[in-house]
Design a protein around this motif. Structure first.
Motif, PDB file in Angstrom:
ATOM      1  N   GLN A   1      35.325  10.528 -35.837  1.00 25.62           N
ATOM      2  CA  GLN A   1      34.491  10.276 -37.009  1.00 25.62           C
ATOM      3  C   GLN A   1      34.907  11.164 -38.174  1.00 25.62           C
ATOM      4  N   SER A   2      34.834  10.579 -39.351  1.00 32.31           N
ATOM      5  CA  SER A   2      34.885  11.379 -40.564  1.00 32.31           C
ATOM      6  C   SER A   2      33.488  11.942 -40.817  1.00 32.31           C
TER       7      SER A   2
ATOM      8  N   GLU B   1      36.066   5.423 -41.284  1.00 33.89           N
ATOM      9  CA  GLU B   1      36.822   6.388 -42.071  1.00 33.89           C
ATOM     10  C   GLU B   1      37.673   7.275 -41.164  1.00 33.89           C
ATOM     11  N   GLY B   2      37.123   7.659 -40.005  1.00 32.04           N
ATOM     12  CA  GLY B   2      37.887   8.460 -39.051  1.00 32.04           C
ATOM     13  C   GLY B   2      39.092   7.705 -38.522  1.00 32.04           C
ATOM     14  N   ALA B   3      38.932   6.399 -38.278  1.00 29.58           N
ATOM     15  CA  ALA B   3      40.042   5.573 -37.807  1.00 29.58           C
ATOM     16  C   ALA B   3      41.144   5.464 -38.854  1.00 29.58           C
ATOM     17  N   ARG B   4      40.778   5.600 -40.113  1.00 30.65           N
ATOM     18  CA  ARG B   4      41.787   5.578 -41.180  1.00 30.65           C
ATOM     19  C   ARG B   4      42.524   6.910 -41.270  1.00 30.65           C
ATOM     20  N   ILE B   5      41.799   8.014 -41.010  1.00 33.18           N
ATOM     21  CA  ILE B   5      42.391   9.348 -41.151  1.00 33.18           C
ATOM     22  C   ILE B   5      43.319   9.694 -39.990  1.00 33.18           C
TER      23      ILE B   5
ATOM     24  N   ILE C   1      47.099  11.728 -39.949  1.00 29.52           N
ATOM     25  CA  ILE C   1      47.381  13.019 -39.321  1.00 29.52           C
ATOM     26  C   ILE C   1      48.525  12.890 -38.325  1.00 29.52           C
ATOM     27  N   LEU C   2      48.570  11.790 -37.556  1.00 33.27           N
ATOM     28  CA  LEU C   2      49.668  11.584 -36.610  1.00 33.27           C
ATOM     29  C   LEU C   2      51.012  11.503 -37.333  1.00 33.27           C
ATOM     30  N   ASP C   3      51.039  10.833 -38.474  1.00 37.45           N
ATOM     31  CA  ASP C   3      52.276  10.766 -39.270  1.00 37.45           C
ATOM     32  C   ASP C   3      52.677  12.153 -39.760  1.00 37.45           C
ATOM     33  N   GLN C   4      51.695  12.953 -40.162  1.00 39.39           N
ATOM     34  CA  GLN C   4      52.000  14.304 -40.624  1.00 39.39           C
ATOM     35  C   GLN C   4      52.527  15.171 -39.484  1.00 39.39           C
ATOM     36  N   LEU C   5      51.979  14.994 -38.294  1.00 41.30           N
ATOM     37  CA  LEU C   5      52.486  15.732 -37.129  1.00 41.30           C
ATOM     38  C   LEU C   5      53.929  15.327 -36.824  1.00 41.30           C
ATOM     39  N   SER C   6      54.244  14.054 -36.964  1.00 42.20           N
ATOM     40  CA  SER C   6      55.611  13.588 -36.751  1.00 42.20           C
ATOM     41  C   SER C   6      56.561  14.196 -37.772  1.00 42.20           C
TER      42      SER C   6
ATOM     43  N   GLN D   1      43.223  16.653 -44.657  1.00 45.23           N
ATOM     44  CA  GLN D   1      42.687  15.519 -43.903  1.00 45.23           C
ATOM     45  C   GLN D   1      41.735  15.991 -42.799  1.00 45.23           C
ATOM     46  N   VAL D   2      42.124  17.056 -42.125  1.00 50.10           N
ATOM     47  CA  VAL D   2      41.304  17.577 -41.016  1.00 50.10           C
ATOM     48  C   VAL D   2      39.937  18.037 -41.507  1.00 50.10           C
ATOM     49  N   GLN D   3      39.872  18.527 -42.745  1.00 51.20           N
ATOM     50  CA  GLN D   3      38.595  18.998 -43.292  1.00 51.20           C
ATOM     51  C   GLN D   3      37.557  17.883 -43.340  1.00 51.20           C
ATOM     52  N   ASN D   4      38.009  16.614 -43.283  1.00 51.01           N
ATOM     53  CA  ASN D   4      37.069  15.487 -43.337  1.00 51.01           C
ATOM     54  C   ASN D   4      36.541  15.082 -41.967  1.00 51.01           C
TER      55      ASN D   4
END
Length: 294
Positions: free
Chosen positions: A6-7, A152-156, A160-165, A289-292
């Motif tokens: 969840q966001s 909103e969480g499903a969008r975020i 984050i996964l792309d940023q980890l990659s 992103q994580v802050q949300n």
């Protein structure tokens, strides 16, 4: 993926009519370090507040949630009543006059037209929407808010996964960079010392190589790269696990930032420093992103 992520940001609204009252029930949620609830209820609805707080506490773990309820009564019919006391007084007076022959016997329409006999009143009643109805509406509203926060969480999560990659790609690039090998560091150190000690004697080649090896150890970022790899794996596992993972991911962002700062400070070459700065930028984007997240 496990439980939905969840966001902490979301919005939901209900409107309709119940017991002759039009209602507007809104819920808003924004980021918060813990779970906080703010209520705006109409006068007389204070008794439903504990139940609404319970519903919020069982639905969410983090976020600043605001609930606002407005009730508006529809048009009220006019009610007519007979003032019996006033009517009896009129009848008594008219009958006395009629007995003396002064006036004719009164008619009903004439009596009702006399001042004060017919009274009009608006049906006054307090807000009769009971607590159980408000609580049921609150449960429906919070369920809608939860759906919105999950969307909103499903969008975020994919962001984050792309940023980890991207962080992992930069980590691999730093690890494979030829300028971070011990041989390259020793060669660069030898060149610098040769220029510095040109024409001087007293320092053996063996000592120079020992100093170069020591410097290579000090500027090696192997441990930082290994820890970055472990943190990336842990972050992916948390996203796969789902649920309220915001706090844990926020802690990992702090660890990412710490390792990245060390890589930049220990980088033996400006090219590795540049990669470290790119890594730091991705870490900051991930933290935003994580802050949300709840």
């Amino acid at each position: 993926m496990g439980a939905p992520i969840q966001s902490m940001t979301g919005f939901a609204s209900l409107e309709g009519e119940v017991n002759g009252f039009a209602y507007q029930f809104d819920a808003r949620s924004v980021n918060g370090r813990s779970l906080d609830l703010r209520l705006r209820l109409p006068p007389g609805m204070e008794r439903v507040e504990p139940e609404l707080r319970r519903l919020v506490n069982t639905t969410f773990k983090r976020g600043s949630v605001s609930l606002s309820l407005s009730l508006k009564r529809g048009e009220v019919a006019t009610r007519y009543t007979v003032n019996q006391v006033q009517l009896d007084a009129y009848i008594e007076a008219i009958q006395a006059l009629a007995a003396s022959g002064s006036v004719a016997a009164p008619r009903a329409d004439g009596l009702l037209a006399l001042k004060g006999v017919i009274e009009t009143a608006t049906e006054e009643e307090e807000a009769s929407v009971d607590e159980a109805t408000i609580a049921a509406l609150g449960a429906e509203l919070l369920a809608a808010l939860e759906v919105n926060r999950r969307e909103e969480g499903a969008r975020i999560a994919p962001i984050i996964l792309d940023q980890l990659s991207e962080m992992d790609r930069l980590r691999v690039e730093i690890d494979a960079h030829p300028e971070r090998t011990i041989a390259a560091i020793k060669a660069r150190f030898d060149r610098q010392l040769s220029d510095l000690l040109a024409g001087r004697e007293g320092i053996s080649p063996e000592r120079l190589h020992q100093e170069a090896a020591l410097m290579a150890t000090r500027v090696d970022v192997r441990e930082e790269l290994d820890r970055l790899s472990a943190h990336i794996a842990a972050s992916r596992e948390l996203l796969e696990e789902g649920g309220p993972v915001g706090r844990k991911l926020d802690f990992l962002c702090q660890e990412f930032n710490r390792e990245t700062n060390t890589i930049c400070s220990k980088a033996p070459h400006h090219a590795i420093t540049a990669l470290g700065l790119s890594l730091k930028a991705v870490v900051e984007q991930m933290r935003e992103q994580v802050q949300n997240l709840e």
